[in-house]
Design a protein around this motif. Structure first.
Motif, PDB file in Angstrom:
ATOM      1  N   UNK A 256       6.145  -6.233   5.717  1.00  0.00           N
ATOM      2  CA  UNK A 256       7.339  -5.544   5.235  1.00  0.00           C
ATOM      3  C   UNK A 256       7.014  -4.581   4.108  1.00  0.00           C
ATOM      4  N   UNK A 257       6.024  -4.918   3.288  1.00  0.00           N
ATOM      5  CA  UNK A 257       5.681  -4.010   2.192  1.00  0.00           C
ATOM      6  C   UNK A 257       5.119  -2.700   2.715  1.00  0.00           C
ATOM      7  N   UNK A 258       4.499  -2.732   3.900  1.00  0.00           N
ATOM      8  CA  UNK A 258       3.989  -1.501   4.486  1.00  0.00           C
ATOM      9  C   UNK A 258       5.133  -0.658   5.042  1.00  0.00           C
ATOM     10  N   UNK A 259       6.099  -1.300   5.667  1.00  0.00           N
ATOM     11  CA  UNK A 259       7.208  -0.575   6.267  1.00  0.00           C
ATOM     12  C   UNK A 259       8.065   0.089   5.204  1.00  0.00           C
ATOM     13  N   UNK A 260       8.246  -0.590   4.073  1.00  0.00           N
ATOM     14  CA  UNK A 260       9.136  -0.081   3.038  1.00  0.00           C
ATOM     15  C   UNK A 260       8.449   0.883   2.092  1.00  0.00           C
ATOM     16  N   UNK A 261       7.143   1.040   2.232  1.00  0.00           N
ATOM     17  CA  UNK A 261       6.404   1.817   1.248  1.00  0.00           C
ATOM     18  C   UNK A 261       5.747   0.923   0.236  1.00  0.00           C
ATOM     19  N   UNK A 262       6.236  -0.309   0.112  1.00  0.00           N
ATOM     20  CA  UNK A 262       5.570  -1.352  -0.634  1.00  0.00           C
ATOM     21  C   UNK A 262       5.243  -1.023  -2.074  1.00  0.00           C
ATOM     22  N   UNK A 263       4.017  -1.261  -2.441  1.00  0.00           N
ATOM     23  CA  UNK A 263       3.557  -1.115  -3.808  1.00  0.00           C
ATOM     24  C   UNK A 263       2.056  -0.885  -3.745  1.00  0.00           C
ATOM     25  N   UNK A 264       1.460  -0.576  -4.888  1.00  0.00           N
ATOM     26  CA  UNK A 264       0.013  -0.393  -4.911  1.00  0.00           C
ATOM     27  C   UNK A 264      -0.652  -1.751  -4.699  1.00  0.00           C
ATOM     28  N   UNK A 265      -1.417  -1.867  -3.648  1.00  0.00           N
ATOM     29  CA  UNK A 265      -2.111  -3.110  -3.366  1.00  0.00           C
ATOM     30  C   UNK A 265      -3.222  -3.333  -4.389  1.00  0.00           C
ATOM     31  N   UNK A 305      -0.026   1.981  10.665  1.00  0.00           N
ATOM     32  CA  UNK A 305       1.241   1.785   9.983  1.00  0.00           C
ATOM     33  C   UNK A 305       1.047   1.529   8.493  1.00  0.00           C
ATOM     34  N   UNK A 306      -0.170   1.153   8.084  1.00  0.00           N
ATOM     35  CA  UNK A 306      -0.439   0.871   6.679  1.00  0.00           C
ATOM     36  C   UNK A 306      -0.367   2.128   5.822  1.00  0.00           C
ATOM     37  N   UNK A 307      -0.494   3.304   6.420  1.00  0.00           N
ATOM     38  CA  UNK A 307      -0.616   4.517   5.614  1.00  0.00           C
ATOM     39  C   UNK A 307       0.673   4.904   4.911  1.00  0.00           C
ATOM     40  N   UNK A 308       1.814   4.352   5.311  1.00  0.00           N
ATOM     41  CA  UNK A 308       3.026   4.589   4.528  1.00  0.00           C
ATOM     42  C   UNK A 308       2.834   4.048   3.115  1.00  0.00           C
ATOM     43  N   UNK A 309       2.192   2.898   3.022  1.00  0.00           N
ATOM     44  CA  UNK A 309       1.935   2.296   1.723  1.00  0.00           C
ATOM     45  C   UNK A 309       0.967   3.135   0.890  1.00  0.00           C
ATOM     46  N   UNK A 310       0.140   3.948   1.545  1.00  0.00           N
ATOM     47  CA  UNK A 310      -0.820   4.779   0.813  1.00  0.00           C
ATOM     48  C   UNK A 310      -0.137   5.802  -0.080  1.00  0.00           C
TER      49      UNK A 310
END
Length: 626
Positions: A256-265, A305-310
């Motif tokens: 879900x953090x990836x879909x929403x834009x999440x946060x800096x991992x 799909x992880x790149x939204x979080x990037x």
């Protein structure tokens, strides 16, 4: 008990302390004569994952097994020497190696005392701190699980098999059906199954629900189990069927953090600190991220799909950047429905623009050849361009990318997807052009849209007029001009991206060379006549900069090629920034490491006429004179 990954630092932290030894007995031990004992080591250096493939490094392990002396060491006097030298087959990615140790590594009872390391045939050798663990003899209480790693669906198969043998009323037949379905899929392609399992959440969510029903009611009915079988069966279909099915479900089960834009991992934080520490104060600084290719469901790679979080990584440089720009191919736009394409574009834009920042920095989005959804024609049957109402248009992107709002005080052409902005304190003019400037409303004989962004890289007359007469006009003599676009301008030159395209379906690229001619004339204070040879996109303009005189042109910055590269066209530097989208183990990129992402933080040193490029993640540091 699951096998533990042991993290070892080849920097050897604490090595200045006498007799620094790392005891891994809580994570790994062995028994005398054990064979093919799996030991998983993750190698880092000061927290950064080792890139073993680049230097062709392979793992090794050396030491002694025997009784420790009074200093808790095992030496040649008290133990038997053992060693293991692995191969590239031991490398599993992300800095990890998986060694299946032979029985000769555990010849007698006692302690292993030695070290792990990496080596290559060119003489390079790096080692860790001294390591110790126990080698038992007849002790059955061992902290080693040599069972092979199993995928989530393999675990589900085991679970279904066990349930089939249950005494619960009526469950045997139902679980046998589920077991057969899963087994057939595992035999077909386990890797793909793991991906599908992660994407649509079959192996965990639905099983958890069934477990609860079994617990609550004492049995599971066919009506409970059939949906899982149906989902697995549908997943075996081709991409179009799977995409349509998932779109119909209305959701994809991912982090879900990836879909929403999440946060800096957390695994990106050391890299953020490293890049910031390299930056010089008071220089014009911009963060350029391109080719994120994000979408909820991607045909290309499941990890994309992880790149939204990037985006969060790029935004973390707001405190040191004059502007942050996402430079095209922001979304892959390859989903089955146009509504899915729209949802991805809007989600991406909202995550970027709506993130609250403690520091004021300009935020811009440029367009590329993937964003409008026209890539979907590549798997249409028959292959053809899309209808007018089946891809996204300029008017849509002006709203989605908020170019109509002039959020940063930039100058546009009636809300266009291209703009310029001056930064007077830094003496910089920043220009973004649209290199996928298609003409809409033109149809082929079949009634389909004749041009789309995916196969059209060009600049049309209106934009070129604006570039010559507005963006490049009246530039103060002490300003330095940065120009950016998604596609390299030297598309048909040696080293350019067009050399790798063989489908004969790229339109309009010659016009990009003419833009480069205009930029060079601007730099030299010269005059150039532009007459396009592109029948579909005619250009005709005289760009006369003789009155203005020579100006400082830093270079042209772009993406699209997914690579680090610098080429030149008549002394114009064309600087390519790689892709942020994660492709597993491409160019030594690994998930959940800094190399998962890639973008540049770029500083313009106007005094020394130098471009200082600070690569984030797998991108490289570079320097370009102008």
């Amino acid at each position: 008990m699951a096998i533990t990954t042991i993290v070892m630092d080849v920097y050897k932290p604490g090595s200045e302390l006498k007799n620094k030894v790392v005891d891994i007995s809580d994570s790994f031990n062995a028994r005398v004569g054990d064979n093919q004992v799996r030991l998983v080591i993750k190698y880092v250096e000061r927290g950064i994952v080792e890139r073993m493939e680049q230097e062709q490094l392979t793992p090794f392990m050396m030491g002694w097994v025997g009784q420790p002396d009074e200093e808790q060491k095992v030496t040649s006097e008290t133990g038997i020497a053992v060693s293991y030298h692995g191969s590239t087959n031991d490398i599993i990615g992300g800095g990890k190696v998986r060694m299946d140790l032979p029985g000769t590594m555990f010849p007698q009872e006692g302690m292993f005392y030695g070290f792990f390391g990496l080596e290559n045939d060119k003489g390079k050798r790096v080692t860790t701190n001294t390591v110790r663990f126990q080698v038992e003899n007849d002790n059955p209480d061992m902290y080693v699980d040599t069972e092979p790693f199993r995928s989530e669906l393999q675990k589900l198969l085991d679970w279904a098999t066990a349930q089939a043998k249950s005494d619960l009323s009526g469950i045997g037949t139902d679980w046998e059906a589920l077991k057969a379905t899963i087994k057939a899929m595992i035999e077909k392609d386990d890797t793909d199954l793991i991906t599908i399992s992660n994407r649509i959440g079959l192996a965990e969510d639905d099983v958890a629900k069934l477990l609860k029903k079994i617990s609550d009611a004492g049995l599971a009915k066919m009506t409970d189990i059939q949906p899982i079988i149906d989902e697995l069966t549908k997943a075996r279909g081709n991409y179009a069927d799977l995409a349509a099915h998932i779109n119909a479900m209305g959701a994809v089960d991912v982090d879900e953090s990836m879909v929403s834009g999440g946060f800096v991992k957390s695994y990106f934080e050391p890299e953020i600190k490293r890049v910031k520490a390299e930056l010089l104060p008071d220089l014009f600084t911009f963060t350029q991220m391109n080719d994120t290719h994000w979408e909820t469901l991607t045909r290309n790679r499941p990890e994309a799909y992880r790149s939204l979080n990037h985006i969060k990584n790029a935004l973390s440089f707001a405190d040191v950047s004059d502007l942050i720009i996402l430079n095209g191919d922001n979304t892959n736009s390859d989903t089955a429905s146009l509504d899915g394409v729209k949802k991805d574009v809007e989600t991406f834009s909202d995550v970027f623009f709506d993130e609250p920042l403690d520091h004021k920095t300009d935020r811009f989005i440029g367009i590329g050849n993937h964003d409008d959804g026209s890539t979907r024609r590549s798997y249409a049957t028959p292959y053809r361009y899309l209808a007018q109402d089946n891809y996204l248009h300029d008017a849509y992107f002006r709203k989605a990318y908020r170019s109509n709002e002039l959020l940063n005080g930039e100058t546009r052409n009636n809300g266009s997807l291209y703009f310029f902005k001056d930064y007077p304190k830094k003496k910089i003019r920043f220009i973004l052009i649209n290199t996928n400037d298609i003409e809409e409303g033109v149809f082929d004989d079949s009634g389909s849209q004749k041009f789309d962004r995916w196969g059209t890289h060009t600049v049309r007359q209106e934009q070129l007029n604006w570039l010559v007469n507005v963006a490049l006009a009246n530039v103060p003599s002490d300003y330095h001009v940065v120009v950016m676009g998604h596609t390299p301008l030297n598309a048909n030159q040696e080293g350019g991206w067009h050399d790798s395209i063989n489908n004969g379906d790229v339109i309009g690229y010659h016009n990009l060379i003419l833009v480069a001619d205009v930029l060079n004339a601007f730099r030299d204070g010269a005059k150039v006549e532009i007459n396009s040879s592109e029948a579909n996109f005619p250009l005709n303009i005289t760009a006369d900069f003789t009155t203005q005189g020579p100006r400082n042109l830093v270079g042209y910055f772009c993406g699209h090629t997914h690579r680090d590269g610098v080429t030149t066209y008549n002394k114009l530097s064309i600087i390519e920034v790689p892709c942020s989208v994660f492709y597993n183990n491409v160019k030594s990129r690994f998930i959940e490491t800094a190399t998962e992402d890639g973008f540049d933080v770029i500083q313009i040193d106007t005094t020394n006429r130098n471009v200082n490029i600070h690569g984030f993640g797998y991108c490289e540091n570079r320097s370009v004179k102008y």
